[in-house]
Write a protein that holds these residues in place. Structure first.
Motif, PDB file in Angstrom:
ATOM      1  N   VAL A  27      43.914  48.256  29.929  1.00 58.92           N
ATOM      2  CA  VAL A  27      43.435  48.162  31.137  1.00 58.92           C
ATOM      3  C   VAL A  27      42.523  47.997  30.995  1.00 58.92           C
ATOM      4  N   VAL A  28      41.681  48.843  31.210  1.00 58.87           N
ATOM      5  CA  VAL A  28      40.538  49.232  30.961  1.00 58.87           C
ATOM      6  C   VAL A  28      39.383  47.404  30.393  1.00 58.87           C
ATOM      7  N   TRP A  29      39.955  46.625  30.101  1.00 60.40           N
ATOM      8  CA  TRP A  29      39.146  45.447  29.796  1.00 60.40           C
ATOM      9  C   TRP A  29      39.688  44.540  31.185  1.00 60.40           C
ATOM     10  N   ALA A  30      41.165  44.565  30.750  1.00 61.17           N
ATOM     11  CA  ALA A  30      41.683  43.868  31.766  1.00 61.17           C
ATOM     12  C   ALA A  30      41.463  44.156  33.834  1.00 61.17           C
ATOM     13  N   THR A  31      40.988  45.766  34.160  1.00 64.50           N
ATOM     14  CA  THR A  31      40.397  45.764  35.063  1.00 64.50           C
ATOM     15  C   THR A  31      39.041  45.208  35.546  1.00 64.50           C
ATOM     16  N   ARG A  32      38.320  45.189  34.487  1.00 66.04           N
ATOM     17  CA  ARG A  32      36.910  44.826  34.528  1.00 66.04           C
ATOM     18  C   ARG A  32      36.636  43.169  34.288  1.00 66.04           C
ATOM     19  N   VAL A  33      37.623  42.898  34.013  1.00 67.35           N
ATOM     20  CA  VAL A  33      37.331  41.315  33.989  1.00 67.35           C
ATOM     21  C   VAL A  33      38.018  41.065  35.271  1.00 67.35           C
ATOM     22  N   VAL A  34      38.893  41.397  36.380  1.00 68.92           N
ATOM     23  CA  VAL A  34      39.388  41.076  36.831  1.00 68.92           C
ATOM     24  C   VAL A  34      38.192  41.448  38.289  1.00 68.92           C
ATOM     25  N   LEU A  35      38.178  42.480  38.166  1.00 73.36           N
ATOM     26  CA  LEU A  35      35.935  43.250  39.066  1.00 73.36           C
ATOM     27  C   LEU A  35      35.704  42.048  39.511  1.00 73.36           C
ATOM     28  N   LEU A  36      34.756  41.745  37.677  1.00 79.73           N
ATOM     29  CA  LEU A  36      34.142  40.376  37.751  1.00 79.73           C
ATOM     30  C   LEU A  36      34.573  39.185  38.123  1.00 79.73           C
TER      31      LEU A  36
END
Length: 274
Positions: A27-36
């Motif tokens: 979830v953390v990495w997916a959120t980071r990718v989406v935010l970027l």
């Protein structure tokens, strides 16, 4: 009849699904990718529509500049030079800072005498040292390495010294009561307990190693990523400046991962975080 009973705690294996073990990280990495991705899309849309692209460039232009520099070798040649300066400076400054912090903080009187002098030296803006280092060491790689090392040294030293001085005195007294020598106290109590301070210093000093090396290249150099920034800025090539900053960010990220791996190995004795 004698019944053998195993001593020690009973370990019960827990059956956990892949999602239970890795769900939070995913979830953390997916959120980071989406935010970027959202930020890059907004940046691309805003360029020349809301803000002049001369000042902010656009992600597509930055990717194009990276591809152009990669094709002609400009990126790899200059990146390799800067990476060497950063790594050598980081290792030299970190080793000297950790050793000095551990030794001096273990000697209370010496540390109290030297503390104000170390803080005074730490307070000097490192960019102000660049002209002096040029006079002493010239404009070659040695100057950039030493400037990065000096920048890293004080951060690692201060954090290591803080870690050493905050060691639980009760543990030290307990080892003394059991007949432990000063060497035993230093090796088995002070060193493990102070590793948190050392690792904090290493993580905090990573960007400063980059700053020291790049400042040296900005002041006096005809190669390296700092030189690329200077050259691109002189030509109003905003895409080139941002492309170089992207490369520096990647280098910092790799160093952070490396320090994180060291931290996990050193702190294996600590309970794992959920």
């Amino acid at each position: 009849m004698t019944i053998a009973v195993d001593a020690g705690p009973v370990r019960v294996g827990l059956e956990r699904t892949w999602w239970q073990r890795h769900g939070a990280t995913t979830v953390v990495w997916a959120t980071r990718v989406v935010l970027l991705a959202v930020l890059l899309v907004l940046w691309e849309i805003a360029a020349d529509r809301w803000i002049d692209s001369t000042f902010i460039s656009r992600p597509s232009d930055i990717v194009g500049r990276l591809a152009e520099w990669s094709a002609d070798g400009t990126l790899w040649t200059n990146t390799w030079i800067t990476v060497q300066e950063i790594v050598y400076g980081f290792l030299l400054g970190a080793a000297a800072g950790a050793l000095a912090g551990f030794v001096l903080a273990s000697m209370n009187l010496v540390y109290r005498v030297l503390d104000p002098f170390m803080m005074a030296l730490y307070s000097i803006p490192k960019v102000a040292l660049a002209p002096l280092f040029i006079v002493w060491f010239g404009i070659g790689m040695h100057m950039k390495v030493l400037l990065a090392a000096v920048t890293v040294f004080f951060l690692v030293f201060l954090n290591t010294a803080a870690g050493v001085r905050e060691v639980d005195r009760g543990l030290i007294d307990a080892v003394r009561l059991m007949g432990g020598t000063r060497r035993d106290i230093a090796r088995k109590v002070v060193l493990p307990a102070s590793m948190t301070g050392v690792l904090t210093g290493l993580k905090v000093s990573i960007p400063y190693a980059l700053i020291g090396a790049v400042i040296g290249e900005l002041v006096a150099s005809n190669r390296g990523l700092g030189y690329l920034i200077n050259d691109a800025a002189a030509q109003f090539d905003t895409a080139g400046v941002f492309a170089t900053l992207v490369v520096l960010s990647v280098i910092a990220g790799v160093l952070n991962v490396f320090v994180g791996l060291i931290g996990r190995r050193v702190n294996r004795w600590k309970p794992a975080d959920d």
